[in-house]
Design a protein around this motif. Structure first.
Motif, PDB file in Angstrom:
ATOM      1  N   ARG A 194      10.056   7.140   6.175  1.00  0.00           N
ATOM      2  CA  ARG A 194       9.196   7.435   7.326  1.00  0.00           C
ATOM      3  C   ARG A 194       7.973   6.524   7.343  1.00  0.00           C
ATOM      4  O   ARG A 194       7.569   6.005   8.384  1.00  0.00           O
ATOM      5  N   GLY A 195       7.359   6.336   6.164  1.00  0.00           N
ATOM      6  CA  GLY A 195       6.150   5.530   6.097  1.00  0.00           C
ATOM      7  C   GLY A 195       6.390   4.090   6.513  1.00  0.00           C
ATOM      8  O   GLY A 195       5.567   3.480   7.208  1.00  0.00           O
ATOM      9  N   ALA A 196       7.520   3.512   6.089  1.00  0.00           N
ATOM     10  CA  ALA A 196       7.829   2.128   6.443  1.00  0.00           C
ATOM     11  C   ALA A 196       8.016   1.983   7.947  1.00  0.00           C
ATOM     12  O   ALA A 196       7.533   1.018   8.564  1.00  0.00           O
ATOM     13  N   ILE A 197       8.719   2.929   8.569  1.00  0.00           N
ATOM     14  CA  ILE A 197       8.946   2.862  10.016  1.00  0.00           C
ATOM     15  C   ILE A 197       7.643   3.074  10.773  1.00  0.00           C
ATOM     16  O   ILE A 197       7.327   2.344  11.733  1.00  0.00           O
ATOM     17  N   GLU A 198       6.839   4.049  10.347  1.00  0.00           N
ATOM     18  CA  GLU A 198       5.567   4.306  11.026  1.00  0.00           C
ATOM     19  C   GLU A 198       4.633   3.105  10.909  1.00  0.00           C
ATOM     20  O   GLU A 198       3.923   2.774  11.865  1.00  0.00           O
ATOM     21  N   LEU A 199       4.628   2.447   9.757  1.00  0.00           N
ATOM     22  CA  LEU A 199       3.795   1.258   9.588  1.00  0.00           C
ATOM     23  C   LEU A 199       4.266   0.139  10.514  1.00  0.00           C
ATOM     24  O   LEU A 199       3.450  -0.518  11.183  1.00  0.00           O
ATOM     25  N   ALA A 200       5.578  -0.090  10.575  1.00  0.00           N
ATOM     26  CA  ALA A 200       6.110  -1.144  11.443  1.00  0.00           C
ATOM     27  C   ALA A 200       5.805  -0.843  12.904  1.00  0.00           C
ATOM     28  O   ALA A 200       5.445  -1.748  13.672  1.00  0.00           O
ATOM     29  N   GLU A 201       5.940   0.421  13.309  1.00  0.00           N
ATOM     30  CA  GLU A 201       5.630   0.786  14.691  1.00  0.00           C
ATOM     31  C   GLU A 201       4.164   0.501  15.023  1.00  0.00           C
ATOM     32  O   GLU A 201       3.844  -0.046  16.084  1.00  0.00           O
ATOM     33  N   ALA A 202       3.265   0.879  14.099  1.00  0.00           N
ATOM     34  CA  ALA A 202       1.835   0.691  14.352  1.00  0.00           C
ATOM     35  C   ALA A 202       1.474  -0.791  14.409  1.00  0.00           C
ATOM     36  O   ALA A 202       0.683  -1.215  15.267  1.00  0.00           O
ATOM     37  N   VAL A 203       2.043  -1.592  13.503  1.00  0.00           N
ATOM     38  CA  VAL A 203       1.771  -3.028  13.513  1.00  0.00           C
ATOM     39  C   VAL A 203       2.319  -3.659  14.794  1.00  0.00           C
ATOM     40  O   VAL A 203       1.668  -4.495  15.433  1.00  0.00           O
ATOM     41  N   LEU A 204       3.497  -3.254  15.177  1.00  0.00           N
ATOM     42  CA  LEU A 204       4.138  -3.814  16.362  1.00  0.00           C
ATOM     43  C   LEU A 204       3.324  -3.547  17.627  1.00  0.00           C
ATOM     44  O   LEU A 204       3.233  -4.389  18.519  1.00  0.00           O
TER      45      LEU A 204
ATOM     46  N   ALA B 166       0.833  -1.206   0.000  1.00  0.00           N
ATOM     47  CA  ALA B 166       0.000   0.000   0.000  1.00  0.00           C
ATOM     48  C   ALA B 166       0.867   1.254   0.000  1.00  0.00           C
ATOM     49  O   ALA B 166       0.535   2.252  -0.658  1.00  0.00           O
ATOM     50  N   LEU B 167       1.979   1.218   0.732  1.00  0.00           N
ATOM     51  CA  LEU B 167       2.884   2.358   0.760  1.00  0.00           C
ATOM     52  C   LEU B 167       3.507   2.586  -0.613  1.00  0.00           C
ATOM     53  O   LEU B 167       3.621   3.727  -1.078  1.00  0.00           O
TER      54      LEU B 167
END
Length: 477
Positions: free
Chosen positions: A393-403, A15-16
């Motif tokens: 930024r988007g990849a890190i924010e997505l990983a943080e939210a999933v985690l 999606a990103l």
């Protein structure tokens, strides 16, 4: 070096990719040109395969732009040889591949694979400075005196052969054990000299830990990695070359610089005012860069100070010129004129800036295709810089939210890195007071609401972790 890892489940970054409009593959004509170039490597340049170059990159990298060899000079001083992948020797001006690289601008890195500037047959194959194979390169030879000052610069197209593919962690371990390979045995000595010279002229480097998302079996891990000394020393060789390139282009009155305004006095004054409350010593007569160089950014108050110092590093741009010199040619972080020439596999601008430097050094006209590109490059690079930054930024924010998705309501220990400071002293309507916090574990950096004490450790409660919006929010507990 401190590395903190936390395992995250499987994540779909598709999606990103679609949101950013990242291309999925190369047009057939561009791919065909790349394949043809890879099958018929260029034969131009002098033979420098006797020079024992080595590369130093992240362990998983295959798009290797740079290789180095360092030596002492008879009578004192040093000789730095820096081989840069000769991408222009593989990409035909006016062809389909060149056109596609202009559309991309630079390689975009995502955890599930990069979106390369050039097809992998070149970027990770025939143009990459992989070990034990002959490659086309532009070799910079920079002589330094015993104090690290540049005394001579030469560059040439050459055929080179790297002896080894080294990685940062391995090189750091070898340095700590006193067993660095001969081609880079002098890197700590030269890197320290160049760093000291930079600090004396006012260079500013932010010692920020790197946050990243890495594959881990069937899932992903969120990583916070502090810089290692050898990585900083390696960066000094690239900076040295970029400054040499800028000097050549300024003397020739044509080129492309990487510029940034120097820190504004009022911004430095605000940072100095923040130093005492955060317990950061700032003696009179000491520059910003020297203060930052003495900090341990793993400590909350030092990390908050570094975060505040990032406000000084604004306005980076590419500046093209032809005939009339730029009004402001310097890069405030480097405290000197500087150009990007050392990563042509990954950045479009480097290919053209290198070609300008070669022409000026050889006292011949700059090729029309390179000259015509210069005024168009700043806009292209600015746009693709934004895309690459949004991807990271988007990849890190997505990983943080999933985690954290299933941990809403939990309380965590965090350090306060930044607090809202509106110019009029009042928060925006409808926006509660807050700032930015960094968790120790998992290594997450996100917004937190509440009255926050800058540089202190506090407890925070997770109130939002939404992978769809890539949003994580805490509140002070």
């Amino acid at each position: 070096m401190v590395i903190r890892r936390v395992l995250a489940p499987r994540i779909d970054f598709g999606a990103l990719r679609r949101e950013l409009g990242l291309p999925e593959g190369f047009p057939a004509a561009a791919q065909r040109e790349a394949d043809q170039a890879a099958a018929a490597p260029p034969a131009t340049g002098v033979d420098r395969t006797d020079v024992p170059f080595v590369t130093i990159d992240p362990a998983a990298s295959r798009d290797l732009d740079q290789a180095m060899q360092l030596a002492r000079r008879p009578g004192g001083g040093y000789r730095v040889r820096y081989a840069i992948a000769d991408v222009a020797a593989h990409v035909r001006p006016g062809g389909a591949l060149e056109e596609e690289t202009w559309r991309r601008g630079q390689t975009v890195y995502l955890p599930d694979g990069n979106v390369p500037l050039h097809p992998h047959t070149l970027s990770e194959g025939a143009a990459s400075l992989l070990p034990d194979v002959d490659r086309a390169a532009v070799v910079w030879t920079i002589d330094l005196d015993a104090d690290g000052a540049t005394t001579g610069v030469a560059l040439e197209r050459a055929r080179v052969r790297s002896r080894a593919k080294l990685d940062y962690e391995g090189v750091q371990a070898a340095a700590d054990a006193g067993r660095l390979p001969e081609p880079v045995a002098l890197l700590p000595e030269i890197g320290a000299l160049l760093t000291a010279r930079g600090l004396r002229r006012g260079a500013v480097n932010l010692p920020l830990p790197e946050q990243d998302v890495e594959p881990d079996g069937d899932g992903w891990r969120l990583v916070l990695r502090g810089p290692v000394p050898m990585e900083d020393h390696n960066a000094q060789i690239s900076l040295l070359t970029g400054m040499a390139a800028a000097d050549i282009m300024l003397a020739g009155r044509i080129g492309l610089l990487r510029t940034m305004p120097p820190p504004k006095p009022e911004a430095v004054a605000r940072l100095r005012a923040a130093a005492a409350p955060l317990g950061v010593p700032w003696p009179d007569g000491v520059g910003v860069g020297e203060v930052l160089a003495g900090l341990d950014a793993s400590q909350p108050r030092a990390a908050a100070f570094v975060d505040q110092a990032a406000e000084l590093m604004r306005g980076a741009a590419y500046t093209a010129f032809d005939g009339e010199l730029p009004e402001q040619p310097e890069h405030g972080g480097v405290a000197a004129a500087y150009a990007h020439v050392t990563a042509p596999l990954r950045r479009l601008a480097d290919r053209y800036a290198t070609e300008v430097c070669l022409a000026l050094h050889e006292e011949r006209p700059v090729p029309d295709w390179a000259r015509a590109a210069l005024p168009k490059l700043p806009e292209v690079m600015a746009a693709t810089d934004r895309t690459a930054g949004a991807a990271t930024r988007g990849a890190i924010e997505l990983a943080e939210a999933v985690l954290l998705e299933h941990r809403v309501g939990e309380v965590f220990e965090a350090a306060v890195l930044d607090v809202d400071a509106p110019p009029n002293g009042q928060s925006k309507p409808g926006r509660p007071p807050g700032g930015t916090v960094a968790l120790d574990a998992p290594p997450v950096r996100a917004r937190c609401t509440g009255e926050l004490p800058l540089g202190e450790r506090i407890q925070v409660r997770l109130v939002t972790a939404d992978p769809t919006q890539r949003k994580v929010v805490f509140e002070r507990a």
